[in-house]
Design a protein around this motif. Structure first.
Motif, PDB file in Angstrom:
ATOM      1  N   MET A 190       0.223  -1.483   0.223  1.00 48.04           N
ATOM      2  CA  MET A 190       0.321  -0.392  -0.057  1.00 48.04           C
ATOM      3  C   MET A 190       0.731   1.234  -0.108  1.00 48.04           C
ATOM      4  SD  MET A 190      -3.073  -1.043   2.962  1.00 48.04           S
ATOM      5  CE  MET A 190      -4.100  -0.060   2.490  1.00 48.04           C
ATOM      6  N   ASN A 191       2.213   0.899  -0.194  1.00 52.33           N
ATOM      7  CA  ASN A 191       3.203   2.277  -0.804  1.00 52.33           C
ATOM      8  C   ASN A 191       2.974   3.212   0.971  1.00 52.33           C
ATOM      9  OD1 ASN A 191       5.138   3.419  -1.503  1.00 52.33           O
ATOM     10  ND2 ASN A 191       3.903   4.094  -2.948  1.00 52.33           N
ATOM     11  N   ARG A 192       2.668   3.171   2.087  1.00 49.12           N
ATOM     12  CA  ARG A 192       3.052   3.885   3.271  1.00 49.12           C
ATOM     13  C   ARG A 192       4.181   3.862   3.803  1.00 49.12           C
ATOM     14  NH1 ARG A 192      -2.093   0.395   6.113  1.00 49.12           N
ATOM     15  NH2 ARG A 192      -1.006  -1.578   4.937  1.00 49.12           N
ATOM     16  N   GLY A 193       5.096   4.673   4.285  1.00 50.16           N
ATOM     17  CA  GLY A 193       6.142   4.903   4.424  1.00 50.16           C
ATOM     18  C   GLY A 193       6.324   5.187   5.932  1.00 50.16           C
ATOM     19  N   LEU A 194       7.048   4.552   6.681  1.00 50.08           N
ATOM     20  CA  LEU A 194       7.274   4.393   7.851  1.00 50.08           C
ATOM     21  C   LEU A 194       7.844   5.863   8.483  1.00 50.08           C
ATOM     22  CD1 LEU A 194       7.887   2.320  10.964  1.00 50.08           C
ATOM     23  CD2 LEU A 194       9.769   1.802   9.581  1.00 50.08           C
ATOM     24  N   ARG A 195       7.299   6.697   9.811  1.00 52.73           N
ATOM     25  CA  ARG A 195       7.278   7.893   9.767  1.00 52.73           C
ATOM     26  C   ARG A 195       7.641   7.964  11.230  1.00 52.73           C
ATOM     27  NH1 ARG A 195       9.575   7.418   5.730  1.00 52.73           N
ATOM     28  NH2 ARG A 195       8.698   8.737   4.575  1.00 52.73           N
ATOM     29  N   ASP A 196       6.867   7.092  12.352  1.00 59.43           N
ATOM     30  CA  ASP A 196       6.565   7.384  13.214  1.00 59.43           C
ATOM     31  C   ASP A 196       6.293   5.748  13.731  1.00 59.43           C
ATOM     32  OD1 ASP A 196       4.862  10.294  12.863  1.00 59.43           O
ATOM     33  OD2 ASP A 196       4.048   8.267  11.369  1.00 59.43           O
ATOM     34  N   LEU A 197       7.017   6.289  15.373  1.00 60.93           N
ATOM     35  CA  LEU A 197       7.359   4.938  16.434  1.00 60.93           C
ATOM     36  C   LEU A 197       6.908   5.302  17.720  1.00 60.93           C
ATOM     37  CD1 LEU A 197       8.585   2.120  16.138  1.00 60.93           C
ATOM     38  CD2 LEU A 197      10.497   3.077  17.258  1.00 60.93           C
ATOM     39  N   ARG A 198       5.826   4.099  17.564  1.00 59.98           N
ATOM     40  CA  ARG A 198       5.579   4.568  18.992  1.00 59.98           C
ATOM     41  C   ARG A 198       5.596   3.343  20.169  1.00 59.98           C
ATOM     42  NH1 ARG A 198      -0.466   6.942  19.227  1.00 59.98           N
ATOM     43  NH2 ARG A 198      -0.224   6.198  20.901  1.00 59.98           N
ATOM     44  N   LEU A 199       6.277   3.872  20.826  1.00 60.51           N
ATOM     45  CA  LEU A 199       6.825   2.561  22.338  1.00 60.51           C
ATOM     46  C   LEU A 199       6.461   2.504  23.574  1.00 60.51           C
ATOM     47  CD1 LEU A 199      10.441   4.605  21.901  1.00 60.51           C
ATOM     48  CD2 LEU A 199       9.921   1.870  21.261  1.00 60.51           C
ATOM     49  N   SER A 200       5.865   1.389  24.327  1.00 58.43           N
ATOM     50  CA  SER A 200       5.212   1.398  25.211  1.00 58.43           C
ATOM     51  C   SER A 200       6.743   0.765  25.723  1.00 58.43           C
ATOM     52  CB  SER A 200       4.588   0.200  25.049  1.00 58.43           C
ATOM     53  OG  SER A 200       3.641  -0.103  26.329  1.00 58.43           O
ATOM     54  N   VAL A 201       6.208   1.517  26.911  1.00 57.98           N
ATOM     55  CA  VAL A 201       7.765   1.441  27.999  1.00 57.98           C
ATOM     56  C   VAL A 201       7.758   1.021  29.085  1.00 57.98           C
ATOM     57  CG1 VAL A 201       9.256   3.344  27.530  1.00 57.98           C
ATOM     58  CG2 VAL A 201       7.848   3.530  28.844  1.00 57.98           C
ATOM     59  N   THR A 202       6.002  -0.221  29.374  1.00 56.21           N
ATOM     60  CA  THR A 202       6.182  -0.867  30.363  1.00 56.21           C
ATOM     61  C   THR A 202       4.341  -1.141  29.748  1.00 56.21           C
ATOM     62  OG1 THR A 202       5.190  -0.800  32.481  1.00 56.21           O
ATOM     63  CG2 THR A 202       4.652   1.448  31.455  1.00 56.21           C
ATOM     64  N   ASP A 203       4.176  -2.541  30.592  1.00 59.44           N
ATOM     65  CA  ASP A 203       2.439  -2.628  30.140  1.00 59.44           C
ATOM     66  C   ASP A 203       1.833  -2.543  31.674  1.00 59.44           C
ATOM     67  OD1 ASP A 203       4.240  -4.809  31.995  1.00 59.44           O
ATOM     68  OD2 ASP A 203       3.281  -6.444  31.254  1.00 59.44           O
ATOM     69  N   ARG A 204       2.440  -2.042  32.880  1.00 59.18           N
ATOM     70  CA  ARG A 204       1.604  -1.577  33.804  1.00 59.18           C
ATOM     71  C   ARG A 204       0.552  -0.550  33.742  1.00 59.18           C
ATOM     72  NH1 ARG A 204       4.519  -5.224  37.756  1.00 59.18           N
ATOM     73  NH2 ARG A 204       4.824  -6.562  36.531  1.00 59.18           N
ATOM     74  N   CYS A 205       0.142  -0.508  34.766  1.00 65.46           N
ATOM     75  CA  CYS A 205      -1.126   0.952  34.824  1.00 65.46           C
ATOM     76  C   CYS A 205      -1.616   1.186  36.206  1.00 65.46           C
ATOM     77  CB  CYS A 205      -2.349   1.211  33.887  1.00 65.46           C
ATOM     78  SG  CYS A 205      -2.710   3.069  33.537  1.00 65.46           S
ATOM     79  N   ASN A 206      -1.588   2.417  36.870  1.00 62.62           N
ATOM     80  CA  ASN A 206      -1.975   3.003  38.020  1.00 62.62           C
ATOM     81  C   ASN A 206      -3.657   2.431  37.387  1.00 62.62           C
ATOM     82  OD1 ASN A 206      -1.687   4.704  36.267  1.00 62.62           O
ATOM     83  ND2 ASN A 206      -0.947   6.355  38.158  1.00 62.62           N
ATOM     84  N   PHE A 207      -4.348   2.721  36.370  1.00 61.22           N
ATOM     85  CA  PHE A 207      -5.981   3.222  36.212  1.00 61.22           C
ATOM     86  C   PHE A 207      -6.017   1.953  36.247  1.00 61.22           C
ATOM     87  CE2 PHE A 207      -6.261   7.683  35.298  1.00 61.22           C
ATOM     88  CZ  PHE A 207      -6.080   8.810  36.856  1.00 61.22           C
ATOM     89  N   ARG A 208      -7.188   1.739  35.799  1.00 59.29           N
ATOM     90  CA  ARG A 208      -8.052   0.524  35.152  1.00 59.29           C
ATOM     91  C   ARG A 208      -9.079   1.150  34.189  1.00 59.29           C
ATOM     92  NH1 ARG A 208      -4.155  -1.349  36.264  1.00 59.29           N
ATOM     93  NH2 ARG A 208      -3.049  -3.304  37.559  1.00 59.29           N
ATOM     94  N   CYS A 209      -9.013   2.205  33.603  1.00 57.68           N
ATOM     95  CA  CYS A 209     -10.162   1.924  32.330  1.00 57.68           C
ATOM     96  C   CYS A 209     -11.059   1.392  32.196  1.00 57.68           C
ATOM     97  CB  CYS A 209      -9.341   2.654  31.162  1.00 57.68           C
ATOM     98  SG  CYS A 209      -8.254   3.946  31.603  1.00 57.68           S
ATOM     99  N   ARG A 210     -12.341   1.268  31.680  1.00 60.54           N
ATOM    100  CA  ARG A 210     -12.698  -0.021  31.781  1.00 60.54           C
ATOM    101  C   ARG A 210     -12.531  -0.608  30.031  1.00 60.54           C
ATOM    102  NH1 ARG A 210     -15.015  -2.600  34.251  1.00 60.54           N
ATOM    103  NH2 ARG A 210     -16.151  -3.730  32.727  1.00 60.54           N
ATOM    104  N   TYR A 211     -12.494   0.778  28.838  1.00 59.92           N
ATOM    105  CA  TYR A 211     -12.446   0.342  27.836  1.00 59.92           C
ATOM    106  C   TYR A 211     -11.020  -0.159  27.660  1.00 59.92           C
ATOM    107  CZ  TYR A 211     -10.672   5.123  28.277  1.00 59.92           C
ATOM    108  OH  TYR A 211     -10.165   6.710  28.283  1.00 59.92           O
ATOM    109  N   CYS A 212     -10.082  -0.343  28.548  1.00 59.42           N
ATOM    110  CA  CYS A 212      -8.221  -0.544  28.285  1.00 59.42           C
ATOM    111  C   CYS A 212      -7.782  -2.099  28.927  1.00 59.42           C
ATOM    112  CB  CYS A 212      -8.090   0.427  28.472  1.00 59.42           C
ATOM    113  SG  CYS A 212      -5.776   0.579  28.217  1.00 59.42           S
ATOM    114  N   MET A 213      -8.421  -1.342  30.229  1.00 60.50           N
ATOM    115  CA  MET A 213      -7.807  -3.340  31.553  1.00 60.50           C
ATOM    116  C   MET A 213      -8.808  -2.983  31.970  1.00 60.50           C
ATOM    117  SD  MET A 213      -3.895  -1.333  32.323  1.00 60.50           S
ATOM    118  CE  MET A 213      -3.323  -2.355  32.422  1.00 60.50           C
ATOM    119  N   PRO A 214     -10.006  -3.710  31.853  1.00 60.46           N
ATOM    120  CA  PRO A 214     -10.872  -3.784  32.903  1.00 60.46           C
ATOM    121  C   PRO A 214     -10.002  -4.683  34.345  1.00 60.46           C
ATOM    122  CG  PRO A 214     -11.276  -4.500  30.923  1.00 60.46           C
ATOM    123  CD  PRO A 214     -10.226  -3.737  30.565  1.00 60.46           C
ATOM    124  N   ALA A 215     -10.584  -3.659  35.184  1.00 54.52           N
ATOM    125  CA  ALA A 215     -10.358  -4.627  36.748  1.00 54.52           C
ATOM    126  C   ALA A 215     -10.707  -5.827  36.876  1.00 54.52           C
ATOM    127  CB  ALA A 215     -10.825  -3.499  37.758  1.00 54.52           C
TER     128      ALA A 215
END
Ligand code: SAM
Ligand code: SF4
Ligand code: SF4
Length: 328
Positions: free
Chosen positions: A1-26
Motif C-alpha cells: 500500500m506504499n505507506r512510509g514508516l515515519r512514526d514510532l510508538r514505544l510502550s515503555v511498560t505494560d503496567r498502569c495505575n488506572f483500570r480504564c474499563r475500555y482498556c484494562m478492565p479491573a
C-alpha cells in the motif's frame, strides 16, 4: 500500500495505575494478571538501539506510551538518550497525567517536546467509573498544569462512549477551549479482546460535531501533513481548535505510517494486530544492527494491515493485542 514508516510508538511498560474499563478492565487486569517481569521489558540500551535502527528506516517522530509510561523508572534518562539520536525530530508522551506534577520539569529538560493527557470527563463520579476508581479529575488537571508550566504544549484525549460520557462532550470542549488546550475526541475502538466493545457504544465524530455546533460554529482546518490522524476543526470565532480521531467511522489506514513496539519488544504494524514480531529475541542474540534493520524493513514492506477499513465487513473478530500492551 506504499505507506512510509515515519512514526514510532514505544510502550515503555505494560503496567498502569488506572483500570480504564475500555482498556484494562479491573476484573481481567487484577492482582493475578501476569504483567511482564523486569528482565522481559526492553532496557534503555535496547530501546536506544532499536530507535537508532528505526530512524535509519525513516522514523522521525517518537511517541512514548504504555500502559502508563510515567510508571517507568528514570523515564527522563531514556528521553535524554533518545533525544540525542541524530534524526529524531520530535518526542511526545501520552499519559493519564497523574504523575506529571512529579516528572514534568525533568521530562521537558530531557527533551520531551509535547504531551497528550487522557481525560474522559470533568465529572468526578463518571471519571472514576471510567478509570476503575483510581483517580479523581483534579489530579489529572494538576498534571496538565504541571506539563504546561514546564513549557510543554498539552493536548487532551477524550474517549467518548455512548451512554457513559457523551454528556461530557460540551463541558470538556468549553473547559479546554477557555484554557487554550486542543481537545481531541477519540471514537471508542474495539482494540483488544477484553473491553466488550459493541457498535452501539460508539458515539461517532459526526455526532460529536453536530452536538458541538449546537453551541458554537466550527470550521474544518487543513491537515498539517499527509497521514495526520486527527481531523481538525476550529471555532469560527477564533477561540480555539479541536480534533477528531475517527478510527471507527472514517478509517485512515491508507495513510498509516505508524509502527508500534510493545514493552517486551514486539513490533506491531497495526493497532489491531493479532501477532507481533519479536525484536527482543533479535536484540538478545548476536544479530547485527544491519540484519535487524533488514528484518524490520521486510516486515514493514510486506504489511497489508487495514483493519479499520475492513471492520464493517468482517464477520468474525480476530484475537487482538490489548491496548495496554501497545499504548494506542
Ligand atoms: N496510559 C496512557 C494514557 O491513558 O494516556 C497511555 C496509554 S493509553 C492505552 C493511550 C490512549 O489510548 C489513551 O488516550 C486512551 O484513552 C486510549 N484508549 C485506550 N483504550 C481505548 C479504546 N478502546 N478506544 C479508544 N481509545 C482508547
Ligand atoms: Fe491505563 Fe491509559 Fe489504559 Fe487507562 S487508557 S488503563 S490510563 S493504559
Ligand atoms: Fe493503521 Fe491498523 Fe489503524 Fe488502519 S487499523 S490506521 S492499519 S493501525
Amino acid at each position: 500500500m506504499n505507506r512510509g514508516l515515519r512514526d514510532l510508538r514505544l510502550s515503555v511498560t505494560d503496567r498502569c495505575n488506572f483500570r480504564c474499563r475500555y482498556c484494562m478492565p479491573a476484573e481481567i487486569f487484577g492482582k493475578d494478571y501476569p504483567f511482564l517481569a523486569e528482565d522481559k521489558v526492553l532496557s534503555f540500551d535496547e530501546i536506544e538501539r532499536l530507535v537508532t535502527i528505526f530512524v535509519s528506516l525513516g522514523v522521525k517522530k517518537l511517541r512514548i506510551t504504555g500502559g502508563e509510561p510515567l510508571l517507568r523508572k528514570d523515564l527522563p534518562t531514556l528521553i535524554k538518550r533518545l533525544n540525542a539520536i541524530p534524526g529524531v525530530e520530535d518526542i511526545a508522551l501520552t499519559t493519564n497525567g497523574v504523575l506529571l506534577p512529579k516528572s514534568a520539569a525533568a521530562l521537558a529538560e530531557a527533551g520531551m517536546r509535547r504531551v497528550t493527557v487522557s481525560l474522559d470527563s470533568l465529572n468526578d463520579e463518571r471519571f472514576r467509573l471510567m478509570n476503575g476508581n483510581r483517580s479523581g479529575v483534579q489530579a489529572v488537571l494538576d498534571g496538565i498544569e504541571a506539563a504546561s508550566a514546564a513549557g510543554m504544549p498539552v493536548k487532551i484525549n477524550m474517549v467518548v462512549q455512548k451512554g457513559t460520557n457523551d454528556q461530557d462532550i460540551w463541558p470538556m470542549a468549553a473547559y479546554f477551549r477557555e484554557r487554550g488546550h486542543i481537545l481531541r475526541f477519540i471514537e471508542y475502538m474495539d482494540v483488544g479482546n477484553s473491553n466488550g466493545w459493541k457498535w452501539d457504544h460508539v458515539f461517532s465524530s459526526k455526532q460529536i460535531l453536530q452536538l458541538l455546533e449546537e453551541h458554537l460554529p466550527l470550521v474544518p482546518v487543513e491537515a498539517h501533513y499527509v497521514g495526520e490522524v486527527a481531523s481538525r476543526y476550529r471555532y469560527q470565532d477564533g477561540s480555539g481548535e479541536i480534533g477528531f480521531i475517527s478510527s471507527v467511522s472514517d478509517a485512515f489506514c491508507s495513510t498509516c505510517t505508524r509502527a508500534r513496539i510493545s514493552a517486551e519488544g514486539k513490533l506491531y504494524t497495526c493497532l489491531f494486530a493479532s501477532k507481533g514480531y519479536d525484536l527482543m529475541e533479535l536484540l538478545r542474540t548476536d544479530e547485527t544492527d544491519e540484519s535487524i534493520r533488514e528484518a524490520i524493513a521486510s516486515i514493514w514492506t510486506n504489511r497489508n494491515d487495514r483493519y479499520s477499513e475492513e471492520r464493517a465487513t468482517r464477520t468474525q473478530s480476530p484475537a487482538k493485542i490489548e491496548m495496554s500492551h501497545i499504548g494506542g
